[in-house]
Design a protein around this motif. Sequence first.
Motif, PDB file in Angstrom:
ATOM      1  N   LEU A   1       0.843  -1.183   0.000  1.00  0.00           N
ATOM      2  CA  LEU A   1       0.000   0.000   0.000  1.00  0.00           C
ATOM      3  C   LEU A   1       0.884   1.241   0.000  1.00  0.00           C
ATOM      4  CD1 LEU A   1      -2.666  -1.287   2.528  1.00  0.00           C
ATOM      5  CD2 LEU A   1      -2.771  -1.299   0.037  1.00  0.00           C
ATOM      6  N   SER A   2       0.315   2.377  -0.355  1.00  0.00           N
ATOM      7  CA  SER A   2       1.113   3.586  -0.567  1.00  0.00           C
ATOM      8  C   SER A   2       1.971   3.894   0.654  1.00  0.00           C
ATOM      9  CB  SER A   2       0.203   4.776  -0.883  1.00  0.00           C
ATOM     10  OG  SER A   2      -0.662   5.049   0.192  1.00  0.00           O
ATOM     11  N   ARG A   3       3.177   4.364   0.377  1.00  0.00           N
ATOM     12  CA  ARG A   3       4.186   4.743   1.361  1.00  0.00           C
ATOM     13  C   ARG A   3       4.772   3.548   2.103  1.00  0.00           C
ATOM     14  NH1 ARG A   3       2.483  10.095   4.607  1.00  0.00           N
ATOM     15  NH2 ARG A   3       0.872   8.734   5.447  1.00  0.00           N
ATOM     16  N   ALA A   4       4.562   2.344   1.580  1.00  0.00           N
ATOM     17  CA  ALA A   4       5.189   1.179   2.194  1.00  0.00           C
ATOM     18  C   ALA A   4       6.645   1.039   1.767  1.00  0.00           C
ATOM     19  CB  ALA A   4       4.414  -0.100   1.847  1.00  0.00           C
ATOM     20  N   GLY A   5       7.060   1.741   0.690  1.00  0.00           N
ATOM     21  CA  GLY A   5       8.462   1.720   0.293  1.00  0.00           C
ATOM     22  C   GLY A   5       8.781   0.905  -0.934  1.00  0.00           C
ATOM     23  N   LYS A   6       7.830   0.772  -1.876  1.00  0.00           N
ATOM     24  CA  LYS A   6       8.068  -0.041  -3.079  1.00  0.00           C
ATOM     25  C   LYS A   6       9.190   0.543  -3.937  1.00  0.00           C
ATOM     26  CE  LYS A   6       3.737   0.492  -4.209  1.00  0.00           C
ATOM     27  NZ  LYS A   6       3.284   1.115  -2.965  1.00  0.00           N
TER      28      LYS A   6
END
Length: 488
Positions: A37-42
Motif C-alpha cells: 500500500l502507498s508509502r510502504a516503500g516499493k
Amino acid sequence: MPSLTSLADEARIALDTVADRATGLWSPSVRLGVTGLSRAGKTVFISALVHNLVHGGRLPLFEAQASGRIAKAYLEHQPDDAVPRFQYEDHIADLVDKRIWPASTRAISELRLTVEYESASAFGRMFSRGRLSLDIVDYPGEWLLDLPLIGKSFETFSREAMELAELPVREEVSRPWRQLAASVDPDAAADEMLARRLFDSFSAYLAACKEDARALSTLPPGRFLMPGDLEGSPALTFAPLANLREGRARPGSMRAMMERRYEAYKTHVIKPFFREHIARLDRQIVLVDAMQAINAGGPAVADLERALTEILACFRPGRGSLLTGLVSRRIDRILIAATKADHIHHESHDRLQAIVRRLADRAIARADFSGAAVEVVAMAAVRATREGAATRGRERLPVIIGSPLAGETIGEDTFDGETETAIFPGDLPESPAAFFRKDVAPTSGDPAIRFVRFRPPKLERTAEGVTLSLPHIRLDRALQFLLGDQLA
C-alpha cells in the motif's frame, strides 16, 4: 475468492506463458512482483535492490553475492514495451544526491536486471556461466484490493462500502458522503453532475482514511486514489449508492448508470490488470508499513490485516509441475516485509517481525492460500539511521540517530529536516497481542513509542571518492529468499 478470469482469459494467459517459456529456454527469467500500500516503500525497495546488486553492495546473507559467484549485474531493456519503465536512475539521484525520498508508485512500471553468475555446483560450472534476467514489476497494492470486486454485484459493493463507512474509525470522515448518498433517489433520472459529486465526495472520504491519523488500508476501489492513466475517465466516475431496492435498475436511472460504470470498471480495468500482470508473476514481495498502523492504533492494525487478507487472496500460489508450468505460472515464493525497521532500535526488530507475522498468519488462514513458501521479515531497504546510546540519569537508553524530515514532531519539538538528532523510539511490546484489539481509539498509538520519518542517509565514500552502496537492514535476507534458489 471468485474466479478472476474467464475461459478466454485463461487461453490468453496460457498463450502468453508458452511464449515466455519459449524465450526463457535461451534467456532464463524470473518475474518478481513488488507491491504494498502507498508509502510502504516499493520504489525505495526496487532502487536499493538494483543499486546493491549493480554496485556489489554489502549483502552477507545473500549467498551468491557473499560467495563471490556473481560476476556482474546490469540493466537491460525490459521485455514489455507497452509498460512504462521504472525510472531507476531518477530515483537513485533523489536518494543519493538530493537525499529525498522518491515519489510514490502511482501506476505500474517495470525494469529488467540481468545477473551473470557462476553455479554453486561443480556440475553446473562444467557448462557456460549462468545468466538470469530479473523482471521487476512495480504496482500499487491499492489496485490489488480491487480484484475481489470482480465477484461482487453493484448492490453488494454498495452495501459493503456503507458498512465500512459506518465503522467508528470511519464514521466522522465518511459523514459528508453518506449524507449525500442518502439524499439520492437511485430510481431518479441519471444525472452526470450528481455522479461527479458522489464520486468526489466518496474519493475525499477514502483519501481522509489514508491520512496518518487513521492510516486505514482497505479502501477500494483502488484506482479512486491511484487512478494512473484513467484519471477523469467515465469508468472511474461512479460511487456506491444507498437505499437500493431489490430487483433490476430502472433503465435510464441513476442506479443504472452507476451499475454500468461499475461493471465497465471491472471489465476494462480490473480484469486486464490481473490477466496481463498478476497472472504472469513467479515471485512476489508484499511491503507492509506496520509502523504507520501501529502509530494510529488498534483499528488501523485491524484494517491492515483485512487489507492483507484481500491482497494475499488475489495471488495464484503454488508449484506447477513440468507440464502445467508450460502453460500456467504460479507464485511459489511470497515474502511479506515489514518496512522501515530503521525507525526503531534493532532490539525491537524481531518484535516488529512478530507483529507482521501474526498479521500474515491470520490473513493466510482466512484466505485460500497454500502451495507456496511464505516468509516474513522486518527490513529497511535503505537504512536512514544509525544506532547509538544516550544516558538519562543512571539509565542507558538505546537510540537511533538520523535527520528527521522537516515538519516531523515529537512532543513540542518540530524538526527542520537538516539537524541530525538522537531519538529514543521506545520499545515494541514483547507480545503483539496488544495491537490486535479493535476497541482502541483511532489515534491512540502507544505514546511510549515514537516513530518519526527520516531523510535518506549521507552515503559513505571511500578514500578514492567512490560512493558506497545504499545501507540497508536485512535486504540480503529478502534477496536470498526471493532469488537464492535461482542463482544456485
